[in-house]
Scaffold this active site. Structure first.
Site, PDB file in Angstrom:
ATOM      1  N   VAL A 168       0.836  -1.205   0.000  1.00 46.02           N
ATOM      2  CA  VAL A 168       0.000   0.000   0.000  1.00 46.02           C
ATOM      3  C   VAL A 168       0.874   1.260   0.000  1.00 46.02           C
ATOM      4  O   VAL A 168       0.639   2.194  -0.785  1.00 46.02           O
ATOM      5  CB  VAL A 168      -0.962   0.014   1.218  1.00 46.02           C
ATOM      6  CG1 VAL A 168      -1.845   1.254   1.187  1.00 46.02           C
ATOM      7  CG2 VAL A 168      -1.818  -1.251   1.235  1.00 46.02           C
ATOM      8  N   GLU A 203      -2.602 -16.079   1.325  1.00 44.48           N
ATOM      9  CA  GLU A 203      -1.284 -16.155   1.960  1.00 44.48           C
ATOM     10  C   GLU A 203      -0.907 -17.622   2.152  1.00 44.48           C
ATOM     11  O   GLU A 203      -1.764 -18.500   2.137  1.00 44.48           O
ATOM     12  CB  GLU A 203      -1.359 -15.529   3.358  1.00 44.48           C
ATOM     13  CG  GLU A 203      -2.014 -14.184   3.403  1.00 44.48           C
ATOM     14  CD  GLU A 203      -1.015 -13.067   3.542  1.00 44.48           C
ATOM     15  OE1 GLU A 203       0.126 -13.349   3.932  1.00 44.48           O
ATOM     16  OE2 GLU A 203      -1.389 -11.928   3.229  1.00 44.48           O
ATOM     17  N   LYS A 224     -13.266  -6.406  10.054  1.00 45.40           N
ATOM     18  CA  LYS A 224     -13.971  -5.436   9.199  1.00 45.40           C
ATOM     19  C   LYS A 224     -15.429  -5.288   9.632  1.00 45.40           C
ATOM     20  O   LYS A 224     -15.993  -4.187   9.596  1.00 45.40           O
ATOM     21  CB  LYS A 224     -13.881  -5.881   7.743  1.00 45.40           C
ATOM     22  CG  LYS A 224     -12.444  -5.812   7.208  1.00 45.40           C
ATOM     23  CD  LYS A 224     -12.315  -6.570   5.913  1.00 45.40           C
ATOM     24  CE  LYS A 224     -10.921  -6.428   5.322  1.00 45.40           C
ATOM     25  NZ  LYS A 224     -10.733  -7.308   4.147  1.00 45.40           N
ATOM     26  N   VAL A 253     -11.615  -1.063   5.687  1.00 42.54           N
ATOM     27  CA  VAL A 253     -12.684  -2.061   5.614  1.00 42.54           C
ATOM     28  C   VAL A 253     -12.754  -2.777   4.270  1.00 42.54           C
ATOM     29  O   VAL A 253     -12.760  -3.994   4.214  1.00 42.54           O
ATOM     30  CB  VAL A 253     -14.054  -1.467   5.984  1.00 42.54           C
ATOM     31  CG1 VAL A 253     -15.148  -2.500   5.773  1.00 42.54           C
ATOM     32  CG2 VAL A 253     -14.045  -1.030   7.420  1.00 42.54           C
ATOM     33  N   ALA A 260       9.162   5.699   6.648  1.00 37.69           N
ATOM     34  CA  ALA A 260       9.765   4.724   7.562  1.00 37.69           C
ATOM     35  C   ALA A 260       9.484   3.305   7.081  1.00 37.69           C
ATOM     36  O   ALA A 260       8.360   2.991   6.679  1.00 37.69           O
ATOM     37  CB  ALA A 260       9.205   4.901   8.967  1.00 37.69           C
ATOM     38  N   GLY A 305      -1.536 -15.838  -5.736  1.00 33.96           N
ATOM     39  CA  GLY A 305      -1.212 -14.720  -4.844  1.00 33.96           C
ATOM     40  C   GLY A 305      -2.440 -14.098  -4.184  1.00 33.96           C
ATOM     41  O   GLY A 305      -2.342 -13.049  -3.550  1.00 33.96           O
ATOM     42  N   GLY A 350      -5.518  -4.927  -2.611  1.00 32.36           N
ATOM     43  CA  GLY A 350      -4.574  -4.601  -3.683  1.00 32.36           C
ATOM     44  C   GLY A 350      -3.941  -3.262  -3.374  1.00 32.36           C
ATOM     45  O   GLY A 350      -4.603  -2.359  -2.840  1.00 32.36           O
ATOM     46  N   GLU A 386     -10.580   5.083   5.803  1.00 33.84           N
ATOM     47  CA  GLU A 386     -11.428   4.597   4.707  1.00 33.84           C
ATOM     48  C   GLU A 386     -10.926   3.273   4.125  1.00 33.84           C
ATOM     49  O   GLU A 386     -11.720   2.416   3.733  1.00 33.84           O
ATOM     50  CB  GLU A 386     -11.452   5.666   3.604  1.00 33.84           C
ATOM     51  CG  GLU A 386     -12.326   5.366   2.429  1.00 33.84           C
ATOM     52  CD  GLU A 386     -13.802   5.226   2.806  1.00 33.84           C
ATOM     53  OE1 GLU A 386     -14.439   6.245   3.057  1.00 33.84           O
ATOM     54  OE2 GLU A 386     -14.299   4.086   2.850  1.00 33.84           O
TER      55      GLU A 386
HETATM   56  N1  LIG Z   1      -2.431  -4.939   0.806  1.00 38.47           N
HETATM   57  C1  LIG Z   1      -3.718  -4.715   0.740  1.00 38.47           C
HETATM   58  O1  LIG Z   1      -4.372  -5.044  -0.240  1.00 38.47           O
HETATM   59  C2  LIG Z   1      -4.435  -4.018   1.877  1.00 38.47           C
HETATM   60  C3  LIG Z   1      -5.828  -3.719   1.751  1.00 38.47           C
HETATM   61  C4  LIG Z   1      -6.477  -3.047   2.791  1.00 38.47           C
HETATM   62  C5  LIG Z   1      -5.761  -2.719   3.935  1.00 38.47           C
HETATM   63  N2  LIG Z   1      -4.436  -3.059   4.040  1.00 38.47           N
HETATM   64  C6  LIG Z   1      -3.724  -2.710   5.272  1.00 38.47           C
HETATM   65  O2  LIG Z   1      -2.664  -1.829   4.974  1.00 38.47           O
HETATM   66  C7  LIG Z   1      -1.589  -2.061   5.869  1.00 38.47           C
HETATM   67  C8  LIG Z   1      -0.320  -2.340   5.057  1.00 38.47           C
HETATM   68  O3  LIG Z   1      -0.501  -3.471   4.241  1.00 38.47           O
HETATM   69  P1  LIG Z   1       0.584  -3.871   3.130  1.00 38.47           P
HETATM   70  O4  LIG Z   1      -0.038  -4.960   2.330  1.00 38.47           O
HETATM   71  O5  LIG Z   1       1.089  -2.665   2.431  1.00 38.47           O
HETATM   72  O6  LIG Z   1       1.738  -4.497   4.067  1.00 38.47           O
HETATM   73  P2  LIG Z   1       3.245  -4.848   3.673  1.00 38.47           P
HETATM   74  O7  LIG Z   1       3.383  -4.969   2.186  1.00 38.47           O
HETATM   75  O8  LIG Z   1       3.650  -5.970   4.538  1.00 38.47           O
HETATM   76  O9  LIG Z   1       4.064  -3.548   4.110  1.00 38.47           O
HETATM   77  C9  LIG Z   1       4.343  -3.207   5.440  1.00 38.47           C
HETATM   78  C10 LIG Z   1       5.401  -2.108   5.465  1.00 38.47           C
HETATM   79  O10 LIG Z   1       5.634  -1.740   6.820  1.00 38.47           O
HETATM   80  C11 LIG Z   1       7.033  -1.709   7.048  1.00 38.47           C
HETATM   81  N3  LIG Z   1       7.305  -1.977   8.459  1.00 38.47           N
HETATM   82  C12 LIG Z   1       7.091  -3.114   9.144  1.00 38.47           C
HETATM   83  N4  LIG Z   1       7.462  -2.970  10.441  1.00 38.47           N
HETATM   84  C13 LIG Z   1       7.910  -1.703  10.555  1.00 38.47           C
HETATM   85  C14 LIG Z   1       8.438  -0.953  11.622  1.00 38.47           C
HETATM   86  N5  LIG Z   1       8.582  -1.480  12.834  1.00 38.47           N
HETATM   87  N6  LIG Z   1       8.818   0.333  11.394  1.00 38.47           N
HETATM   88  C15 LIG Z   1       8.684   0.862  10.158  1.00 38.47           C
HETATM   89  N7  LIG Z   1       8.180   0.198   9.101  1.00 38.47           N
HETATM   90  C16 LIG Z   1       7.810  -1.071   9.305  1.00 38.47           C
HETATM   91  C17 LIG Z   1       7.616  -2.749   6.128  1.00 38.47           C
HETATM   92  O11 LIG Z   1       8.990  -2.458   5.915  1.00 38.47           O
HETATM   93  P3  LIG Z   1       9.881  -3.346   4.906  1.00 38.47           P
HETATM   94  O12 LIG Z   1       9.379  -3.010   3.529  1.00 38.47           O
HETATM   95  O13 LIG Z   1      11.273  -2.868   5.130  1.00 38.47           O
HETATM   96  O14 LIG Z   1       9.645  -4.778   5.304  1.00 38.47           O
HETATM   97  C18 LIG Z   1       6.749  -2.540   4.876  1.00 38.47           C
HETATM   98  O15 LIG Z   1       7.288  -1.507   4.080  1.00 38.47           O
HETATM   99  C19 LIG Z   1      -2.033  -3.223   6.770  1.00 38.47           C
HETATM  100  O16 LIG Z   1      -2.609  -2.705   7.932  1.00 38.47           O
HETATM  101  C20 LIG Z   1      -3.090  -3.909   5.939  1.00 38.47           C
HETATM  102  O17 LIG Z   1      -4.040  -4.599   6.738  1.00 38.47           O
HETATM  103  C21 LIG Z   1      -3.773  -3.683   3.042  1.00 38.47           C
END
Ligand SMILES: NC(=O)c1ccc[n+]([C@@H]2O[C@H](COP(=O)([O-])OP(=O)(O)OC[C@H]3O[C@@H](n4cnc5c(N)ncnc54)[C@H](OP(=O)(O)O)[C@@H]3O)[C@@H](O)[C@H]2O)c1
Length: 428
Positions: A15, A191, A206, A133, A44, A188, A303, A130
């Site tokens: 994201v 998980e 949610k 959910v 960060a 993909g 996504g 936003e």
């Molecule tokens: N992906 C989706 O489709 C989606 C949809 C709706 C909501 N969300 C929500 O959005 C959030 C992010 O999801 P994502 O899929 O983008 O996750 P992700 O790809 O796992 O990315 C997490 C990021 O956080 C960083 N991080 C982890 N621990 C950290 C720390 N202690 N300090 C600083 N940075 C840290 C990671 O760093 P590194 O890159 O160095 O590992 C990575 O860049 C989650 O809450 C998820 O539930 C995601």
């Protein structure tokens, strides 16, 4: 170029990097449209050495998230790290420092949302979520703003793309649960450890957030009754199809008589219901209100890009409010009274394996009758003298009575196995 607003981004994964890309691509267009020049000032991450799909100027990236939150050159904080800690502490620090926060973190909101909302209210700054959910589907703002005066009875959604993909493959390709899961993992959509999705934990988080917004009360993930899809069989899906239904994992939030009922479970919905047409990894939320009637919002529930789109909308809102010196109305509602699943009424589908001999059907029907559960339809498969499968659809009954029926059926000598129990949603 418009009012300059400096963004501190916590997390640059799926994201976060999509948000950086969107802003790099559309910064000028957004400034023209909104009067806001959004700059990603600090980012960060966990590991600064990691390859990223986005280019960031020198000095922007750090592994010290606290320094981003406290940087005087950061005006608004976006949290897309995920999980409870350190996200919770970082958000609380940002709010205390008077900085608005945008987050996509459903897990955090569904577990400690009240603490964050209270902190935002105390600091008089925005806390917007936003994206939490249903990813890219605008849902929180329509519920909170457009439908602010509406008396909402029920919100019912397909809010997990992984399980919807699996159920779609089981329905359309006749796949077994394990084959459909394996396929989703290869593509993909699921998980390696699919528990959070297939056992309904993600949908329950949610559901809690949806109920909180729709009914203006505090609901936490632990309030949500939860069943996943791992027990749904190809035969349940085939029966559902024959009877005119599809099986979907639904998050349902209802309000009646001052009580809120929240649950996530697989359910049979009529093929004619708008949610039945939501296929593959798409999400949709169906809202039933007093004046508005029925409403459905449909789109990509996850996504990087769709989710970043929702984050960006919040970011623009928060930046506007910050510049205007007037945050939105942070709600700090009271705790909901939760209605137990035992008191809920629904129709049921029950699949039983029995010995096929005279009198068995009558014995089974008597057990239903003794517990006040009335049978709407019954189908039998099998030959006399062997094993048979009985499939029942009941009229609406109380969950407590249905569970007592199951308990008594387990005690019947002629019942070999109790298969699935699915709730049936829709008109009786
Ligand atoms: N992906 C989706 O489709 C989606 C949809 C709706 C909501 N969300 C929500 O959005 C959030 C992010 O999801 P994502 O899929 O983008 O996750 P992700 O790809 O796992 O990315 C997490 C990021 O956080 C960083 N991080 C982890 N621990 C950290 C720390 N202690 N300090 C600083 N940075 C840290 C990671 O760093 P590194 O890159 O160095 O590992 C990575 O860049 C989650 O809450 C998820 O539930 C995601």
């Amino acid at each position: 170029m418009g009012t300059h607003v400096r963004v501190g981004l916590l997390g640059c994964g799926n994201v976060g990097s999509a948000l950086v890309q969107l802003l790099a691509q559309d910064r000028a267009a957004i400034a023209e449209r909104t009067g806001l020049d959004l700059e990603v000032r600090r980012v960060a991450v966990r590991s600064t050495a990691r390859e990223r799909p986005v280019d960031l100027p020198d000095g922007v990236l750090t592994s010290d998230a606290e320094s981003v939150v406290n940087d005087p050159e950061v005006d608004v904080v976006v949290e897309v790290i995920g999980g409870i800690e350190p996200a919770r502490s970082l958000i609380l620090d940002a709010l205390k420092a008077g900085k608005p926060v945008v987050t996509a973190n459903k897990e955090l909101l569904a577990n400690v949302g009240a603490e964050l909302v209270d902190a935002a209210a105390a600091a008089q700054v925005d806390l917007l979520y936003e994206a939490a959910v249903a990813g890219g589907i605008p849902l929180i703002r329509p519920l909170r703003e457009s439908l602010a005066g509406e008396r909402i009875h029920r919100v019912m959604g397909i809010v997990n793309g992984t399980t919807n993909y699996i159920l779609t493959r089981m329905t359309e390709a006749g796949a077994t649960y394990s084959d459909a899961l394996a396929e989703a993992q290869t593509l993909g959509f699921a998980e390696r450890d699919p528990t959070a999705d297939v056992e309904g934990f993600d949908a329950a988080a949610k559901c809690a957030i949806l109920a909180s917004i729709a009914f203006g009360v505090r609901v936490v993930a632990g309030d949500v009754y939860r069943e996943g899809i791992s027990g749904v069989t190809a035969s349940d899906i085939a029966f559902a199809d024959r009877l005119g239904y599809v099986v979907k994992l639904l998050a349902i939030a209802e309000q009646a008589d001052g009580e809120v009922a929240v649950r996530v479970h697989p359910a049979m919905i009529p093929k004619t219901h708008p949610l039945a047409a939501v296929r593959e990894s798409f999400n949709a939320v169906f809202i039933e209100g007093q004046a508005v009637g029925e409403l459905m919002l449909y789109g990509r529930g996850a996504g990087g890009m769709p989710t970043a789109s929702a984050v960006l909308g919040d970011l623009i809102d928060a930046a506007h409010n910050l510049r205007a010196g007037s945050p939105g109305r942070p709600l700090s509602p009271g705790r909901a009274t939760i209605r137990s699943i035992d008191d809920l009424r629904s129709q049921y589908y029950l699949n039983l394996e029995v010995q096929d001999r005279l009198g068995v059907l009558a014995a089974v029907a008597t057990v239903f009758g003794e517990h006040g559960v009335s049978i709407k339809s019954m189908e039998q498969e099998g030959e006399l003298g062997g094993e048979a499968r009985l499939v029942f659809i009941t009229h609406a009954a109380k969950e407590r009575d249905m569970q007592a029926t199951l308990h008594a059926l387990r005690g019947l000598e002629a019942v070999d196995r109790i298969g699935s129990l699915l709730r049936v949603v829709g008109p009786e």
